[in-house]
Design a protein around this motif. Structure first.
Motif, PDB file in Angstrom:
ATOM      1  N   UNK A  37       0.835  -1.199   0.000  1.00 39.78           N
ATOM      2  CA  UNK A  37       0.000   0.000   0.000  1.00 39.78           C
ATOM      3  C   UNK A  37       0.871   1.250   0.000  1.00 39.78           C
ATOM      4  N   UNK A  38       1.916   1.264   0.817  1.00 36.12           N
ATOM      5  CA  UNK A  38       2.804   2.416   0.909  1.00 36.12           C
ATOM      6  C   UNK A  38       3.503   2.671  -0.426  1.00 36.12           C
ATOM      7  N   UNK A  39       3.932   1.596  -1.065  1.00 32.03           N
ATOM      8  CA  UNK A  39       4.606   1.734  -2.362  1.00 32.03           C
ATOM      9  C   UNK A  39       3.650   2.305  -3.409  1.00 32.03           C
ATOM     10  N   UNK A  40       2.409   1.827  -3.406  1.00 34.28           N
ATOM     11  CA  UNK A  40       1.420   2.347  -4.353  1.00 34.28           C
ATOM     12  C   UNK A  40       1.185   3.841  -4.148  1.00 34.28           C
ATOM     13  N   UNK A  41       1.133   4.251  -2.878  1.00 29.23           N
ATOM     14  CA  UNK A  41       0.908   5.667  -2.573  1.00 29.23           C
ATOM     15  C   UNK A  41       2.071   6.512  -3.089  1.00 29.23           C
ATOM     16  N   UNK A  42       3.295   6.035  -2.870  1.00 28.55           N
ATOM     17  CA  UNK A  42       4.469   6.807  -3.329  1.00 28.55           C
ATOM     18  C   UNK A  42       4.508   6.889  -4.849  1.00 28.55           C
ATOM     19  N   UNK A  43       4.152   5.800  -5.520  1.00 24.52           N
ATOM     20  CA  UNK A  43       4.144   5.806  -6.987  1.00 24.52           C
ATOM     21  C   UNK A  43       3.073   6.745  -7.529  1.00 24.52           C
ATOM     22  N   UNK A  44       1.920   6.747  -6.900  1.00 26.49           N
ATOM     23  CA  UNK A  44       0.828   7.615  -7.344  1.00 26.49           C
ATOM     24  C   UNK A  44       1.196   9.081  -7.169  1.00 26.49           C
ATOM     25  N   UNK A  45       1.834   9.419  -6.042  1.00 29.72           N
ATOM     26  CA  UNK A  45       2.233  10.814  -5.824  1.00 29.72           C
ATOM     27  C   UNK A  45       3.294  11.235  -6.839  1.00 29.72           C
ATOM     28  N   UNK A  46       4.185  10.301  -7.202  1.00 29.72           N
ATOM     29  CA  UNK A  46       5.231  10.604  -8.187  1.00 29.72           C
ATOM     30  C   UNK A  46       4.618  10.936  -9.542  1.00 29.72           C
TER      31      UNK A  46
END
Length: 295
Positions: A233-242
Motif C-alpha cells: 500500500x505504501x509503495x502504491x501511494x508513493x508511486x501515485x504521488x510521483x
C-alpha cells in the motif's frame, strides 16, 4: 432511505394479512380504545420499573406528549387502514426511537408487554373460542408487521449514522496538512487496511492537486504493524504521488519495521525513507531550496 422497502400490499402478503384479519382487528377497536387509558397506565407502570423511563420519559410534559402519540398509534392500528401512509407512520416511529437513542431491547419488551395486555382484553370481552382464536392471530400478524417495520426503520437510521461516523473517522484518520508552501504532511496512526490505504491515496492526491505540492511526507511512526499488504500500500501511494509530480518521503521507519520490509522482500526501489520526521522535513526543504536557520 426506504426506497428498497416493501409497500403496504407487499407487507400484507408477506405476513399473510388478509381482509378477514383486518376486519377482525377493526371489530376490536371499540373494546380496545375503551380500555386504552387503563392499558396505557398499566404499560407505564411497567416502564417505570426500567432505567429507560427515568432517562427518556421522566419529564411530565414529555410523558404527556408521548402518551398522546401512543393513543394515536393504537387508534390507527385498530382502524387498520393499511396503506402506504400507515406504513410510513410506523417507519417514523422507528426513526424517532433511533434518533433519541431508545434501545430496540426496551421497544421489543414494550411490544411484548402490550401484547399481554391485549390478551387480557380479549379474555374479558367474552368472545367465542373460535372468534378468540381468530382475533389473537389477526392481532399477532398486525403487531409483528408493525414491529418489523419499526425495527427496520430504526436499523436504517442507525446504519446511516454509523456510515456517516465511519466517514468522519476515516477523514480524521487521514489529516493531510500543508506545513509549508509546496509541502504536505500526513501522520498515520494505527492500522492500515485496504480501505484506509485507498482513502489515504485519494486524500493525498486531491491535496497534491489543490496545493500544487512538490513534496509529501507520509509519517508512519504511529503505524502498529507493517506486513506485506501494508508495505505494498505504501509503495502504491508513493508511486501515485510521483505520477502527480510530487516526491513522497516515508518517515518514521523504526528498525523493526525496516527489518520487516527487508525480510518480506519488498522492492522499495527509489522510495525515499527516513528514520524520523525531522530528517524527512530537511529533505523536503532541500528539494524546495529552503532551510531552517537558528536565530
Amino acid at each position: 432511505m426506504h426506497e428498497n422497502s416493501r409497500n403496504a400490499t407487499q407487507l400484507c402478503e408477506l405476513y399473510g394479512i388478509q381482509e378477514e384479519d383486518i376486519q377482525n382487528v377493526k371489530n376490536l377497536k371499540s373494546h380496545a380504545m375503551e380500555r386504552m387509558p387503563m392499558m396505557v397506565d398499566s404499560w407505564y407502570d411497567w416502564l417505570k420499573t426500567t432505567p429507560e423511563f427515568h432517562e427518556y420519559f421522566a419529564d411530565p410534559s414529555t410523558l404527556n406528549r408521548v402518551q398522546k402519540m401512543q393513543f394515536g398509534f393504537w387508534e390507527q392500528f385498530f382502524e387498520s387502514n393499511i396503506n402506504d401512509q400507515y406504513i410510513n407512520s410506523r417507519r417514523k416511529v422507528g426513526e424517532v426511537h433511533a434518533r433519541i437513542g431508545l434501545s430496540q431491547e426496551i421497544y421489543l419488551a414494550g411490544v411484548d408487554h402490550f401484547l399481554g395486555l391485549f390478551v387480557i382484553m380479549l379474555n374479558e370481552i367474552g368472545l367465542s373460542h373460535k372468534d378468540l382464536d381468530r382475533a389473537r392471530r389477526a392481532l399477532n400478524k398486525l403487531v409483528h408487521m408493525d414491529m418489523t417495520i419499526i425495527v427496520q426503520s430504526y436499523e436504517q437510521i442507525v446504519n446511516h449514522k454509523l456510515t456517516a461516523q465511519s466517514k468522519t473517522l476515516m477523514a480524521m484518520s487521514t489529516p493531510v496538512t500543508q506545513i509549508w508552501e509546496g509541502l504536505l504532511l500526513l501522520p498515520v496512526v494505527g492500522l492500515i487496511d485496504s480501505r484506509r490505504a485507498q482513502n489515504i491515496m485519494d486524500n493525498t492526491l486531491n491535496h497534491i492537486s489543490t496545493h500544487s505540492a512538490q513534496s509529501f511526507i507520509l509519517d508512519i511512526s504511529g503505524v502498529a504493524v507493517v506486513d506485506t499488504a501494508v508495505a505494498n500500500h505504501l509503495i502504491k501511494i508513493t508511486k501515485a504521488t510521483k505520477l502527480m509530480g510530487c516526491e513522497c518521503i516515508i518517515s518514521g521507519l523504526s528498525p523493526a519495521v525496516a527489518q520487516t520490509i527487508v525480510e518480506l522482500g519488498i522492492d522499495v526501489g527509489t522510495i525515499k525513507t527516513t528514520a524520523n520526521l525531522k530528517a524527512a522535513i530537511e529533505i523536503a526543504f532541500n528539494k524546495l531550496n529552503m532551510k531552517i536557520i537558528k536565530q
